[in-house]
Motif scaffolding. Sequence first.
Motif, mmCIF file in Angstrom:
data_model
loop_
_atom_site.group_PDB
_atom_site.id
_atom_site.type_symbol
_atom_site.label_atom_id
_atom_site.label_comp_id
_atom_site.label_asym_id
_atom_site.label_seq_id
_atom_site.Cartn_x
_atom_site.Cartn_y
_atom_site.Cartn_z
ATOM 1 N N ILE A 117 129.043 32.432 -66.840
ATOM 2 C CA ILE A 117 128.884 32.691 -68.277
ATOM 3 C C ILE A 117 129.739 31.707 -69.074
ATOM 4 N N LEU A 118 129.179 31.217 -70.169
ATOM 5 C CA LEU A 118 129.862 30.247 -71.022
ATOM 6 C C LEU A 118 130.330 30.878 -72.324
ATOM 7 N N ASN A 119 131.389 30.301 -72.887
ATOM 8 C CA ASN A 119 131.921 30.704 -74.181
ATOM 9 C C ASN A 119 131.916 29.503 -75.119
ATOM 10 N N ASN A 120 131.939 29.769 -76.414
ATOM 11 C CA ASN A 120 132.009 28.684 -77.384
ATOM 12 C C ASN A 120 133.174 27.765 -77.055
ATOM 13 N N ASP A 121 132.942 26.485 -77.231
ATOM 14 C CA ASP A 121 133.954 25.446 -77.043
ATOM 15 C C ASP A 121 134.335 25.198 -75.585
ATOM 16 N N ASP A 122 133.579 25.754 -74.636
ATOM 17 C CA ASP A 122 133.783 25.389 -73.239
ATOM 18 C C ASP A 122 133.366 23.936 -73.056
ATOM 19 N N ASN A 150 135.625 23.562 -67.790
ATOM 20 C CA ASN A 150 137.028 23.530 -68.214
ATOM 21 C C ASN A 150 137.952 23.119 -67.063
ATOM 22 N N GLY A 151 137.491 22.156 -66.263
ATOM 23 C CA GLY A 151 138.303 21.630 -65.170
ATOM 24 C C GLY A 151 138.180 22.365 -63.851
ATOM 25 N N ASN A 152 137.405 23.438 -63.795
ATOM 26 C CA ASN A 152 137.229 24.221 -62.565
ATOM 27 C C ASN A 152 135.822 24.055 -62.027
ATOM 28 N N ASN A 153 135.714 23.780 -60.730
ATOM 29 C CA ASN A 153 134.413 23.606 -60.112
ATOM 30 C C ASN A 153 133.643 24.926 -60.147
ATOM 31 N N ILE A 154 132.401 24.888 -60.650
ATOM 32 C CA ILE A 154 131.606 26.125 -60.752
ATOM 33 C C ILE A 154 131.277 26.708 -59.382
ATOM 34 N N LYS A 155 131.400 25.895 -58.320
ATOM 35 C CA LYS A 155 131.178 26.415 -56.961
ATOM 36 C C LYS A 155 132.207 27.490 -56.618
ATOM 37 N N HIS A 156 133.358 27.452 -57.281
ATOM 38 C CA HIS A 156 134.413 28.444 -57.041
ATOM 39 C C HIS A 156 134.376 29.552 -58.088
ATOM 40 N N MET A 157 133.317 29.553 -58.884
ATOM 41 C CA MET A 157 133.130 30.582 -59.909
ATOM 42 C C MET A 157 131.835 31.314 -59.563
ATOM 43 N N GLU A 158 130.961 31.461 -60.533
ATOM 44 C CA GLU A 158 129.678 32.130 -60.295
ATOM 45 C C GLU A 158 128.532 31.133 -60.191
ATOM 46 N N MET A 170 124.827 32.968 -77.893
ATOM 47 C CA MET A 170 124.670 31.728 -77.172
ATOM 48 C C MET A 170 125.857 30.816 -77.495
ATOM 49 N N ALA A 171 126.450 30.258 -76.470
ATOM 50 C CA ALA A 171 127.641 29.430 -76.644
ATOM 51 C C ALA A 171 127.277 27.975 -76.904
ATOM 52 N N ASN A 172 128.062 27.314 -77.737
ATOM 53 C CA ASN A 172 127.954 25.873 -77.924
ATOM 54 C C ASN A 172 128.970 25.225 -77.004
ATOM 55 N N VAL A 173 128.470 24.365 -76.115
ATOM 56 C CA VAL A 173 129.280 23.792 -75.053
ATOM 57 C C VAL A 173 129.225 22.274 -75.117
ATOM 58 N N LYS A 174 130.373 21.631 -74.928
ATOM 59 C CA LYS A 174 130.417 20.172 -74.833
ATOM 60 C C LYS A 174 130.111 19.794 -73.393
ATOM 61 N N THR A 232 126.628 18.094 -77.277
ATOM 62 C CA THR A 232 126.819 19.530 -77.411
ATOM 63 C C THR A 232 125.483 20.224 -77.220
ATOM 64 N N LEU A 233 125.473 21.207 -76.315
ATOM 65 C CA LEU A 233 124.263 21.984 -76.034
ATOM 66 C C LEU A 233 124.612 23.466 -76.089
ATOM 67 N N ALA A 234 123.594 24.284 -76.273
ATOM 68 C CA ALA A 234 123.791 25.727 -76.357
ATOM 69 C C ALA A 234 123.185 26.422 -75.144
ATOM 70 N N GLY A 235 123.842 27.495 -74.711
ATOM 71 C CA GLY A 235 123.319 28.286 -73.613
ATOM 72 C C GLY A 235 124.274 29.400 -73.258
ATOM 73 N N ASP A 236 123.762 30.409 -72.580
ATOM 74 C CA ASP A 236 124.593 31.537 -72.155
ATOM 75 C C ASP A 236 125.269 31.274 -70.819
ATOM 76 N N THR A 237 124.592 30.486 -69.956
ATOM 77 C CA THR A 237 125.115 30.206 -68.618
ATOM 78 C C THR A 237 125.095 28.701 -68.353
ATOM 79 N N VAL A 238 125.769 28.296 -67.286
ATOM 80 C CA VAL A 238 125.745 26.896 -66.875
ATOM 81 C C VAL A 238 124.303 26.459 -66.630
ATOM 82 N N LYS A 239 123.529 27.308 -65.993
ATOM 83 C CA LYS A 239 122.122 26.995 -65.715
ATOM 84 C C LYS A 239 121.363 26.709 -67.011
ATOM 85 N N ASP A 240 121.544 27.544 -68.027
ATOM 86 C CA ASP A 240 120.856 27.348 -69.311
ATOM 87 C C ASP A 240 121.172 25.979 -69.902
#
Length: 93
Positions: A77-82, A64-72, A1-5, A22-30
Motif C-alpha cells: 500500500i502506498l501513501n502520499n509523497d512515497d 522509500n529505500g526498502n525493497n518491496i520484496k521484503h514488504m508486500e 489514491m496516493a500521489n507517488v514520485k 509523479t503517478l497515482a495509485g493505491d498499491t505499487v502494482k497500480d
Amino acid sequence: MANVKVKLFANLREIAQASSLTLAGDTVKDVLLSLTEQYPPLNELIFEAGEDVKLCGYINVFLNGNNIKHMEGLATILNNDDELGVFPPVSGG
C-alpha cells in the motif's frame, strides 16, 4: 489514491526520457501499471509476459529505500509523497 514520485534508472530512464515522474495509485502494482501504460516499451522490461502481473526477476523496486520484496510486493500500500525507485539489472566492470 496516493500521489507517488517514481524514479527511473539506467535504460528505464532512457526509454521514458524522464528521470522521475509523479503517478497515482493505491498499491505499487497500480503505479507500475500506470507507468507502463504511459510508456508501453517499459512493460516488457518491468513485467513478465503472461496473464498474471508479476515483476521480472531482475527488476528491483524500492519504496522509500526498502525493497518491496521484503514488504508486500506489488500489493504494498502506498501513501502520499512515497517514493518508488525502479532499478533494472546493472552490470559493470
